[in-house]
Structure formats: structure tokens, C-alpha cells
Design an enzyme around this catalytic site. Structure first.
Site, mmCIF file in Angstrom:
data_model
loop_
_atom_site.group_PDB
_atom_site.id
_atom_site.type_symbol
_atom_site.label_atom_id
_atom_site.label_comp_id
_atom_site.label_asym_id
_atom_site.label_seq_id
_atom_site.Cartn_x
_atom_site.Cartn_y
_atom_site.Cartn_z
ATOM 1 N N LYS A 317 7.183 11.727 -29.860
ATOM 2 C CA LYS A 317 6.900 10.618 -30.856
ATOM 3 C C LYS A 317 7.712 9.295 -30.371
ATOM 4 O O LYS A 317 7.121 8.298 -30.376
ATOM 5 C CB LYS A 317 7.829 10.908 -32.216
ATOM 6 C CG LYS A 317 7.814 9.633 -33.350
ATOM 7 C CD LYS A 317 6.425 9.381 -33.678
ATOM 8 C CE LYS A 317 6.483 8.296 -34.698
ATOM 9 N NZ LYS A 317 5.232 7.944 -35.347
ATOM 10 N N GLU A 318 8.750 9.362 -29.478
ATOM 11 C CA GLU A 318 9.476 8.244 -28.948
ATOM 12 C C GLU A 318 8.883 7.865 -27.526
ATOM 13 O O GLU A 318 8.700 6.653 -27.682
ATOM 14 C CB GLU A 318 11.113 8.537 -28.585
ATOM 15 C CG GLU A 318 11.797 8.763 -29.911
ATOM 16 C CD GLU A 318 12.122 7.344 -30.771
ATOM 17 O OE1 GLU A 318 11.997 6.455 -29.853
ATOM 18 O OE2 GLU A 318 12.435 7.617 -31.764
ATOM 19 N N SER A 319 8.450 8.705 -26.771
ATOM 20 C CA SER A 319 7.941 8.096 -25.435
ATOM 21 C C SER A 319 6.791 8.495 -24.928
ATOM 22 O O SER A 319 6.326 8.642 -23.747
ATOM 23 C CB SER A 319 9.237 8.504 -24.278
ATOM 24 O OG SER A 319 9.281 9.753 -24.290
ATOM 25 N N TYR A 447 8.153 7.738 -40.228
ATOM 26 C CA TYR A 447 8.415 8.396 -38.915
ATOM 27 C C TYR A 447 8.787 9.957 -38.942
ATOM 28 O O TYR A 447 8.545 10.625 -38.216
ATOM 29 C CB TYR A 447 9.554 7.371 -38.424
ATOM 30 C CG TYR A 447 10.321 7.841 -37.296
ATOM 31 C CD1 TYR A 447 9.874 7.248 -36.011
ATOM 32 C CD2 TYR A 447 11.497 8.677 -37.277
ATOM 33 C CE1 TYR A 447 10.350 7.626 -34.819
ATOM 34 C CE2 TYR A 447 11.924 9.033 -36.092
ATOM 35 C CZ TYR A 447 11.552 8.575 -34.779
ATOM 36 O OH TYR A 447 12.273 8.954 -33.650
#
Length: 464
Positions: A317-319, A447
Site C-alpha cells: 500500500k505504501e510503496s 486506507y
């Protein structure tokens, strides 16, 4: 003795299910009529998500390099966006079980390529067709090229239970008075194709697109003989879900010109991409790796006491597993830490995957300690941690305090998340107990939902 028993059992099974197409075909178990499950579009939208039955195969739904992919998956994701709901996928390989799930409300739509039949129309409502599909006979390099149905002789054809293939073959067998044997099995089409390629069985039947996708890495498959040409395929919903059916049909009509043909080309007409997706160790179809960083993710997850696939979901999800990813706000590394957080948790080189990941793990451990006393139950606390990771624990703490003030369950993410979403409303973010002020809390709630959705997919498709 054991081999004799197995041989005897196989012969009996063939006699019962393979030789006579009509034997037991019309038998239906008599069950007490149950009240039909009712949940139409309004109820689905109020609930906030739609449940869809999908198949885990090389075309429907799988993980590739951490990313959820598949023809049906991308179609469903677009449909959920149109309906303004989240998408919850339910893996079902048994077609009859999928219809049972639909009837009982465990799913709202079956996203298989299904041809209409009188029996199926009694159970469910069919959408307008997604397209047309050929059915093909699948053999290997040692099987003869079929020029006519009679060429099959007394061969046995293995077919997936619940699929339309058996009735297609039965109709041909009865009309031409042929001698081949039809053997239903719970195995999926792709499993049966594997068995054909290995020489374990001689013939099976599959939709042409599935056969073509498998032929990209089994170069010697014999898929030239068509069983049925241009049969229309659809999705199905409950018969009492009339508004959902209408919305599904409207969406399909809108997508027929560009979106569906483009997706079809992506998954079925690009043989090179199909080959890599089906043979890569980073594909759930061929291996059990999510990324090249699985080992360090497993190490970090062990320190947190998390399932490693949950931490992998957060990294994705982040990177997207990109070590040099940098956000517009300046967050860096696998877990996208801001410069002040990088410094606080000892990360000197955010592009180093080990440093970046472990810095994020130390931050997650800090958040875990922050919430431990307030939310003792681990599965609930994880959602508070994820939201805090995204928006800051000060904003989530404000929502927790608001939930406490208004008598809600402060140990329930569902209860607290409502107040996090309300932090964009002045009547809530100006409350004296709120210390961190205004926030677009709905983004943090989404999120958490996104991370947990990816985690559900990884749990379903990747071994622990």
C-alpha cells in the site's frame, strides 16, 4: 489389495457417472423450501461492500508481484467503483457451491463465465452477456488431431463438475451415438490441463481463453477442436436482486465498447505477459513469493507479532515494494516514512530496504504500545495502528475520545472510525476534547480498508 480396490472404485465411478449421460442426470434432491435471502442494491450500498464469488486461476484472480490481478478481478473492481462500495472477494472453485453461496447471501454476484441453462435459470438471474466464448477439447502432443467426433473412439474426457461441459458432451454423444466416456471431477479446468500436459489423462474440456492462456507455457497443447462455438457467457445474481441486476446490466452496456475488450486483450491476447504471470515465482499461480523483500518483511513481522502477509500488505500500500519511492510530501522508502520519523527511528538511508523496513517496524511497535492499553484485542488494535500510521495517532486518539464522550464502544474500530470520518465536520473537530483539529478522516478509514483488503487477498492466495 489397495490397488485392486482403487481400480474397482474407478471402474464403478466410470460406470455410474461416465458412461450414461442421462443416468442420475435428472435426479434432484428434495430439500425443504427455505425462505429466500433478500438483499438488493440498496442494502448492499448501505452495508458498504459487495461480495463476489471468483475463481483463483490464471485469468480470474491472482497475485503477481504483490499486486492483485485478473480479468474478473479488474472488472469487479470497476463495478464496485460504479456502485460506490468496497469489493469483497470470495474464492470459490466449485460452481455448484458458488450458487449455494449466492442463494444463502454469502455472495451477491457470481463472476464466472457462465452459460445459461434451464437448471441455472431456476437458481439465479443472468446478466446480459459479457461476450461469447468457445469451448475446446484439450489434448497434448501425443493425442491425435481430431477431425471428427468419431475420432475420440472410446476415450475418456475429464470435465469440471458443475460446468456446462458435461451437458455439451452429452448432447453430442447422444445425437451422434458416440462411445466416448465423460468423467466429472472437482478439479478446476487448469488443474485438468496440467494433468493433460503431464500425460496423466488424455483429454479435458476448457473455455478457449483459459486453454489459450495455458498454451503460452505448455507449448505442445492440442486445443484446435472446438466443442461449442460462440456460446454467450454472463454473470449471475439472485433472482430477487432486481435493482442490482439492472445496475450490473447498465454497467456492462457502458463497458462493452472499450473497457471489456481492452481487459480481454490484456489477459488473453498477450501471450508474453500471460507466460510471465503464470510462471513467475512472484505469482500466486506458480510460486509463493509476494516480493523480493519477503525475507526481511517476515523478520519485521516476527518482531511485531503480525502475520507477515499483513506487513507485506502495508508495504504494498505504501510503496508497491519500490525502495526508492518518494511521495509528494517527502515520505521515502518501503514504508514511506517522513524525514522526521526516519530520523526518530534510526533510518540513515531510506533507500536501503532493510533500514527502511525496520525503521517502519519500530514506528509500528511504538504505535502498538500506544494503543495496547485502550484496545487490548489484537485484530481490532491493528486497525487503530494502521489508521495512526496513515494519519497520525493524534487524530485517531481524538476520534477515540469522541467515541468515549458519546458512549460508543472505544475498543471497536467500527465505532471509532465513524468519529474519525466526522473530524472534517466543524461541530466535531472544534469540540474541546479534540486536540489535533481538522482531518480528512475518511481517507484514513479507506486506507485501513484497503490494507485489510489486500491482506485478505494475500491470505487467500499466498501460503503463510
Amino acid at each position: 489389495m489397495k490397488k485392486v480396490f482403487i481400480l474397482f472404485s474407478t471402474i464403478v465411478t466410470l460406470l455410474l457417472f461416465g458412461v450414461q449421460c442421462t443416468f442420475l442426470e435428472n435426479y434432484k434432491s428434495k430439500k425443504e423450501k427455505e425462505e429466500p435471502y433478500i438483499l438488493d442494491l440498496n442494502g448492499i450500498q448501505n452495508r458498504g461492500f459487495i461480495r463476489a464469488a471468483v475463481d483463483n486461476n490464471s485469468t480470474g484472480y491472482y497475485i503477481y508481484r504483490g499486486r492483485r490481478m485478473g480479468y474478473e478481478f479488474e472488472l469487479l473492481r470497476d463495478l464496485a467503483k460504479r456502485l460506490d462500495v468496497q469489493l469483497h472477494l470470495v474464492l470459490v472453485s466449485d460452481i455448484e457451491k458458488a450458487f449455494d453461496y449466492l442463494a444463502s447471501g454469502q455472495v451477491d454476484v457470481i463472476a464466472f463465465n457462465l452459460e445459461e441453462s434451464e437448471e441455472r435459470k431456476e437458481k439465479a438471474a443472468f446478466s446480459i452477456p459479457l461476450g461469447k466464448m468457445n469451448t475446446v477439447l484439450v489434448g497434448n502432443k501425443n493425442t491425435p488431431k481430431i477431425q471428427a467426433w468419431e475420432d475420440l473412439g472410446t476415450d475418456t474426457i475429464y470435465v469440471r463438475e458443475g460446468a456446462i461441459y458435461k451437458s455439451q458432451l452429452c448432447a453430442m454423444k447422444d445425437s451422434l451415438q458416440l462411445d466416448y466416456t465423460i468423467f466429472p471431477t472437482p478439479d478446476h479446468e487448469e488443474t485438468l490441463i496440467d494433468r493433460v500436459a503431464d500425460g496423466e489423462i488424455k483429454w479435458t474440456i476448457a473455455d478457449q481463453n483459459i486453454a489459450q492462456a495455458n498454451a503460452t507455457y505448455y507449448g505442445d497443447l492440442n486445443i484446435s477442436w472446438k466443442v461449442e462455438r460462440d456460446g454467450e457467457v454472463s454473470w449471475v445474481v439472485r433472482k430477487n436482486s432486481t435493482k442490482l441486476l439492472s445496475a450490473l446490466n447498465n454497467w456492462l452496456e457502458d463497458k462493452q465498447k472499450r473497457f471489456i475488450p481492452d481487459l480481454y486483450a490484456k489477459y488473453f491476447l498477450n501471450s508474453k505477459n500471460s507466460y510471465f504471470r503464470n510462471t513467475s515465482p512472484f505469482s500466486s499461480l506458480a510460486g509463493n513469493q509476494i516480493s523480493v523483500y519477503d525475507d526481511i518483511i517476515k523478520g519485521g513481522a516476527a518482531q511485531l507479532g503480525w502475520d507477515w502477509r499483513l506487513l507485506a500488505s502495508l508495504v504494498y500500500k505504501e510503496s508497491r515494494f519500490d525502495t526508492v519511492a518518494t511521495s509528494y510530501a517527502g515520505a521515502k522508502g518501503l514504508l514511506q516514512l517522513m524525514p522526521v520519523t526516519l530520523e526518530r527511528f534510526g533510518v540513515t538511508n531510506p533507500n536501503d530496504p532493510q533500514q527502511s523496513l525496520m525503521g517502519g517496524v519500530r514506528y509500528l511497535r511504538y504505535l502498538d504500545k500506544f494503543w495496547l492499553g485502550r484496545v487490548p484485542e489484537t485484530s481490532e488494535r491493528i486497525k487503530f495502528i494502521l489508521a495512526s500510521y496513515n494519519i497520525g495517532h493524534g487524530h485517531v486518539e481524538d476520534a477515540w475520545k469522541l467515541a468515549l464522550k458519546f458512549g460508543e464502544n472505544t475498543q471497536s474500530w467500527e465505532s471509532v472510525s465513524k468519529y474519525l470520518e466526522l473530524k472534517s465536520d466543524p461541530s466535531y473537530y472544534t469540540d474541546p476534547i479534540v486536540k489535533s483539529g481538522y482531518a480528512k478522516g475518511h481517507l484514513a478509514v479507506n486506507y485501513v480498508e484497503d490494507v485489510m483488503s489486500v491482506f485478505d487477498s494475500y491470505k487467500a492466495l499466498v501460503e503463510p
